[in-house]
Scaffold this active site. Structure first.
Site, mmCIF file in Angstrom:
data_model
loop_
_atom_site.group_PDB
_atom_site.id
_atom_site.type_symbol
_atom_site.label_atom_id
_atom_site.label_comp_id
_atom_site.label_asym_id
_atom_site.label_seq_id
_atom_site.Cartn_x
_atom_site.Cartn_y
_atom_site.Cartn_z
ATOM 1 N N LYS C 53 0.868 -1.411 -0.242
ATOM 2 C CA LYS C 53 0.002 0.092 0.090
ATOM 3 C C LYS C 53 0.843 1.325 -0.186
ATOM 4 C CE LYS C 53 -3.823 2.314 2.322
ATOM 5 N NZ LYS C 53 -4.303 2.370 1.071
ATOM 6 N N LEU C 81 -5.421 7.145 1.726
ATOM 7 C CA LEU C 81 -3.861 7.121 2.098
ATOM 8 C C LEU C 81 -3.585 6.444 3.428
ATOM 9 C CD1 LEU C 81 -2.095 8.852 -0.654
ATOM 10 C CD2 LEU C 81 -2.908 6.649 -0.711
ATOM 11 N N ASN C 143 2.660 7.101 -6.741
ATOM 12 C CA ASN C 143 1.146 7.122 -6.981
ATOM 13 C C ASN C 143 0.782 8.684 -7.019
ATOM 14 O OD1 ASN C 143 -1.469 7.418 -6.378
ATOM 15 N ND2 ASN C 143 -1.612 6.377 -4.311
ATOM 16 N N CYS C 146 -2.462 11.447 -5.590
ATOM 17 C CA CYS C 146 -2.882 12.420 -4.288
ATOM 18 C C CYS C 146 -3.430 13.882 -4.892
ATOM 19 C CB CYS C 146 -1.635 12.306 -3.388
ATOM 20 S SG CYS C 146 -0.876 11.019 -3.102
ATOM 21 N N ASN C 207 -5.036 4.325 -12.093
ATOM 22 C CA ASN C 207 -5.479 4.157 -10.674
ATOM 23 C C ASN C 207 -7.171 4.472 -10.771
ATOM 24 O OD1 ASN C 207 -5.739 5.008 -7.858
ATOM 25 N ND2 ASN C 207 -3.722 5.722 -8.074
ATOM 26 N N GLY C 281 -6.448 -5.889 -8.395
ATOM 27 C CA GLY C 281 -6.734 -5.021 -7.522
ATOM 28 C C GLY C 281 -8.100 -5.526 -6.620
#
Ligand SMILES: Cc1cc2nc3c(=O)[nH]c(=O)nc-3n(C[C@H](O)[C@H](O)[C@H](O)COP(=O)(O)OP(=O)(O)OC[C@H]3O[C@@H](n4cnc5c(N)ncnc54)[C@H](O)[C@@H]3O)c2cc1C
Ligand SMILES: Cc1cc2nc3c(=O)[nH]c(=O)nc-3n(C[C@H](O)[C@H](O)[C@H](O)COP(=O)(O)OP(=O)(O)OC[C@H]3O[C@@H](n4cnc5c(N)ncnc54)[C@H](O)[C@@H]3O)c2cc1C
Ligand SMILES: Cc1cc2nc3c(=O)[nH]c(=O)nc-3n(C[C@H](O)[C@H](O)[C@H](O)COP(=O)(O)O)c2cc1C
Ligand SMILES: Cc1cc2nc3c(=O)[nH]c(=O)nc-3n(C[C@H](O)[C@H](O)[C@H](O)COP(=O)(O)O)c2cc1C
Ligand code: FES
Ligand code: FES
Lengths: 263, 320, 320, 263
Positions: C53, C81, C143, C146, C207, C281
């Site tokens: 993660k 997150l 990632n 955000c 994503n 996922g």
């Protein structure tokens, strides 16, 4: 082209409202199921070559599945379904007493008026509409011969669902009937002049039957398949190329004159 | 008029709708429905307004087959705006002149002039048409999901191209003008602001998501056009988010929300996210009766939740 | 080595994978799996690499509940997150040091320095760590979904912000560097080009899609965070399209494709669209055995279709 | 707080592999179904308070549904399911002979060691885990009293699924048992000092029971609900706020000490 004087296939009664139908009978033939539904309002309007849009029960499938009328008599219609993907597989698992929603009859029909000699040429699940057509032609006094081609033993199980007096079967692997395609049957038949050809099957078969028909100086009709969303002329999803441009299989078809399609 | 239940009518700008449901362009053909109906479909037409399939200046034959298939909880289409062109389209108007409900004409093209040409041709016809030979055309919906001739991108993905289309069309008509936004963007309010700034009266959203399905056997793109537009319940959560964003950004703007509406509750959710009216697309393919079923469900939901009107439910999800 | 069936190993840049399947960040916790397994899960670990993660510089408590729910053929999440921060994260490394497979560390943050700080801290630790106290960390996945501190937009929705993050991280490590792209954009190749230009070695996508679900009772946003990210089979057709676009635009770039993979055929479809590796996922939530089932199905598909290797299937859908 | 010396709820055996289970029995109580599954490996490890992740059969639902263990004995586990949304509704329609996939037991369990007097407080479907707990406590020789609250006659149908000797029922509409909430039962009970409270139900009920427990100087445990994706600690989807910060219901819970939760 010899088809110039063929009848038009359009203008059959179409009816898109939903009929909630009870399953009255199911016969299984390998991966195929012949399903009989109580559907008086569909049966009354139906003509051979037309199809229904069937809701896959259970809610897991968004779109309805187009399925030809395999039979129609009294208050019943019959469907012959081959389990190919998820939706058709679920339809083959219908049980007596289950309920299923269908809309139809939809689309154009095979013209039969004045036909005295008919040769029905089917490939795979494309044979489905030809039983109802054979019944109708026989009732109208025509001489009916059918030639069905299947890939292999498994797909030839479908033949068990049919009752047509003069029915020839070929399999590509030679496991049932003549070895080869349906064209091999055609080559061996003694076809009376003026015989009307009715074809339904995969596009390569239709193209071959079309060439053969023209070579024999005959005329005929073909029922085409296309992926459909609405089934009722709204979405323009189901077009095929024809001599008159792109047309909708669900609306102008599925039955076309053999000389106007380019499979 | 004394009414017991909730008030269903809504005002989409100047257009009064009996209830909030309209069809989504390209998914419902009135004439085809009436041909397959046991009765007078014009009298029984279930939607509050009719949005026909997008029409362009010239006739288009559309994309090669196959054009549609199913996806998990959705479907994909690549029709390619097949349509007879505005002139042949105008010739058909008398066939459905008896429709009582207002019509919002969906217009397409690859550059601003093409959009404006469609509207100009129709306005010219309507100005001259004999009474009773055309339906009640009250607005336009500009489908800016067509690729831009110069950039190749969808027009709606480019705010300035969107503004140019709207501005050209605004010149051509005084009727109600909706811009139909594409969801294939980073921020749907950018094109929305551009459209409103250029004179649009309202916004429709969402159009379909650009997507691809492979043929299981060949692993090649399944659609004749390789890619197509995804719609249906699969996209509803994204569509709701986008409608909420637009409603929040432009609170007084008429909004036609859509994307995956299958039930009355789905429609109510779009209203709660700020939609004035709600369009039903792929659900039309599930059953002939889908429009009237969804309408009845929406009425039942409003009633059961004690809303006095559709307007009262509007924007519920936006308030803290 | 003599092998009869297809060759399953793939090279993701410099990282040799036994087969193309990895887990998607945030959907699979190795330690939690091993605690609930009758055997040595480290020995039986089914993925070819482990992507934990996303970890950020500081500890994050994440979003208020509820954080997840189901949608038609999909699910939505707004975890926010949640993670212990890179220092506590590093403290846990000995617990899974025995993992044989390579690890690709997913890194998050709200500005370039935060990303680089995570990598710098980890690199410093690895440089000093005793043998056998850390797993085989061979790469990073940035990632960039955000929100950007300054613009509020997702970093990945802004090519130049994406480039800044990648450039800062490129300074901090020589290991393999993936940028994980967001699908909430007009053209996914824009951020892809920016990332590659700034020094990324490869791209991961997609994503989740920003989306909203309403509470059926209250008609308010259901998630504590109001909006969340949609994933699962619902989005697969859009994800496939985006992977194909990126693979076409950057033919020699290692790509990790993902979005709705539930079966081996789904994974093969991503490979056919140009993915080098495929991440799983939401399918992890459907059954403990999902990874090994999907892997077996992928092997069967490759074999049944007569592919000599995974590489042979790669890009099938892109060729005319 | 009086709970300071309560046992911890964690560290029970959790097992996430999938068991393919046959339905051995179904009893219906209005919208509730008590489903008995043959699941030897789950039953062997189970402890009261733990749950299983159940795959909704048919393929239409992506995520599994968390369901508490209502019973476990020999090679069987029992689930009590209330039809609330689409997934749970399908689970209530399971038939004997159907197959269903479950993973578990998962999560923490109700500590029972050394408990001599237990008061089980349930609300609605939250009563489900308390049957298994009552069985366990009784087997360990504890005195068990249960107080269940339901909204109305329909939801009180669930009570029929339970067999607990000293079981008091309240309904908010007064249709069954005492009129009012479960708190009205608690107020009327004569609770022995040192009684351990076990609660499961909607958050407002849990909060009220918590206040009552503290006021009575008692200690206890609570099982919480949260929307879950994985059910196995991977996704951090199921967090609740506690005295020790946000924790995962599936992993650190569902059973917590009553003094550490903030419902
Ligand atoms: C006019 C017409 C008549 C038909 N008559 C019959 C019949 O009598 N018996 C029978 O078994 N089948 C018939 N078919 C084919 C049948 O519609 C498909 O086999 C069926 O839709 C496949 O659905 P699926 O879910 O199993 O396959 P999937 O491939 O999983 O379906 C995905 C989507 O593609 C569509 N689709 C897939 N294959 C076809 C196909 N060959 N033709 C059209 N759409 C397809 C499905 O409807 C669905 O929307 C007919 C098709 C048409 C157009
Ligand atoms: C630890 C635990 C134990 C449970 N034990 C039981 C039990 O023994 N018997 C029983 O009937 N129910 C129990 N529940 C509640 C049960 O999980 C939900 O009623 C069920 O998931 C609802 O699914 P649905 O498809 O019917 O509802 P929908 O609302 O359609 O489901 C949509 C999504 O939300 C989730 N969801 C909806 N309601 C809840 C809820 N109240 N809690 C958690 N997730 C929810 C679903 O799992 C699904 O992912 C328990 C929940 C948890 C967390
Ligand atoms: C077959 C099909 C054809 C469509 N044609 C058009 C069109 O011509 N013009 C347009 O603006 N939108 C068109 N759309 C998009 C719909 O109007 C609608 O925006 C989209 O389908 C989302 O709604 P839904 O999920 O309810 O279908 C079409 C959609 C489908 C499925
Ligand atoms: C519960 C959950 C948590 C996630 N957390 C992260 C994360 O921490 N970092 C990240 O890059 N992606 C995260 N994702 C996105 C997934 O890695 C993946 O990109 C997305 O879910 C699409 O794949 P899928 O459809 O197979 O789930 C998360 C997804 C889910 C469902
Ligand atoms: S399937 Fe919609 S027009 Fe034929
Ligand atoms: S449900 Fe995934 S961590 Fe609890």
């Amino acid at each position: 082209m010899s088809d110039a004087d063929a009848q038009t296939c359009g203008d059959h009664s179409q009816w898109a409202e939903t009929s909630h139908c009870r399953v009255a009978g199911v016969r299984h033939f390998g991966a195929f199921a012949a399903v009989e539904l109580i559907a008086p309002r569909v049966a009354r309007r139906a003509a051979p070559g037309q199809f229904v849009m069937v809701t896959v029960p259970g809610g897991g499938f968004l779109l309805r599945r187009p399925i030809s009328l395999f039979a129609a008599h009294g208050d019943r219609i019959g469907l012959l379904v081959e389990a190919r993907g998820g939706g058709s597989e679920q339809l083959t698992q219908l049980d007596v007493g289950d309920n299923v929603d269908v809309a139809g009859p939809l689309g154009s029909a095979f013209p039969t008026e004045g036909v005295t000699n008919a040769l029905l040429v089917g490939g795979g699940i494309g044979c489905a509409p030809l039983q109802y057509l054979a019944d109708q032609l026989a009732a109208e006094g025509a001489q009916v011969t059918a030639a069905f081609g299947f890939r292999d033993f498994r797909s030839a199980r479908a033949a068990g669902a049919f009752s047509i007096d003069r029915l020839w079967v070929a399999t590509e692997d030679g496991s049932v009937g003549k070895a080869g395609t349906v064209l091999h049957i055609l080559a061996s038949l003694d076809v009376a002049p003026g015989t009307t050809i009715y074809a339904c099957g995969p596009n390569p078969m239709v193209a071959a039957v079309q060439r053969w028909t023209f070579a024999e100086g005959l005329r005929g009709y073909v029922s085409l398949e296309a992926h459909m969303a609405c089934g009722t002329g709204s979405c323009h999803g189901c077009v095929v190329d024809t001599a008159r441009g792109k047309v909708r299989v669900c609306s102008e078809g599925p039955v076309f004159r053999l000389d106007e399609v380019t499979p | 008029m004394i009414s017991d239940g909730p008030q269903h009518s809504v005002s989409l700008g100047p257009i009064l709708l009996d209830h909030p449901l309209v069809d989504a362009s390209g998914t419902f053909d009135l004439l085809e429905y009436s041909r397959r109906y046991d009765g007078d479909y014009f009298a029984d037409f279930p939607y509050a307004a009719y949005v026909p399939k997008t029409v362009t200046a010239d006739a288009r034959t559309g994309n090669p087959a196959p054009r549609v298939t199913e996806t998990p909880s959705g479907m994909i289409n690549a029709i390619g705006l097949e349509n007879p062109g505005i002139h042949a389209w105008i010739d058909q108007l008398p066939e459905w002149a008896s429709l009582r409900q207002p019509v919002i004409v969906s217009v397409g093209g690859n550059e601003p002039e093409q959009y404006a040409a469609v509207i100009a041709a129709l306005e010219a016809h309507l100005a001259a048409a004999a009474a009773g030979t055309a339906p009640r055309i009250e607005g336009y919906e500009l489908n800016v999901s067509c690729p831009n001739v110069s950039s190749g991108l969808q027009i709606g993905a480019d705010p300035s191209a969107t503004a140019e289309v709207v501005a050209a069309c605004r010149e051509a008509t005084d009727r109600f003008l909706l811009a139909k936004l594409t969801p294939n963007v980073r921020d749907v309010t950018e094109a929305g602001a551009a459209a409103l700034g250029a004179g649009a009266d309202g916004l429709s959203l969402v159009n379909t998501f650009k997507a691809m399905v492979l043929d299981r056997q060949t692993l090649k793109p399944f659609l004749g056009n390789r890619t197509g537009g995804l719609c249906g319940p699969a996209i509803k959560p994204i569509a709701l988010r986008m409608v909420a964003e637009v409603a929040q950004a432009f609170p007084d703007t008429p909004i036609v929300g859509m994307g995956g509406v299958m039930t009355g509750l789905d429609a109510l959710e779009f209203i709660a996210c700020g939609a004035t009216a709600v369009a039903v697309g792929a659900a039309n393919f599930t059953a002939f009766e889908a429009p009237s079923r969804i309408l009845q469900e929406l009425r039942d939901e409003l009633e059961a939740r004690g809303f006095a009107s559709v307007a009262e439910a509007r924007g519920m999800a936006l308030r803290a």
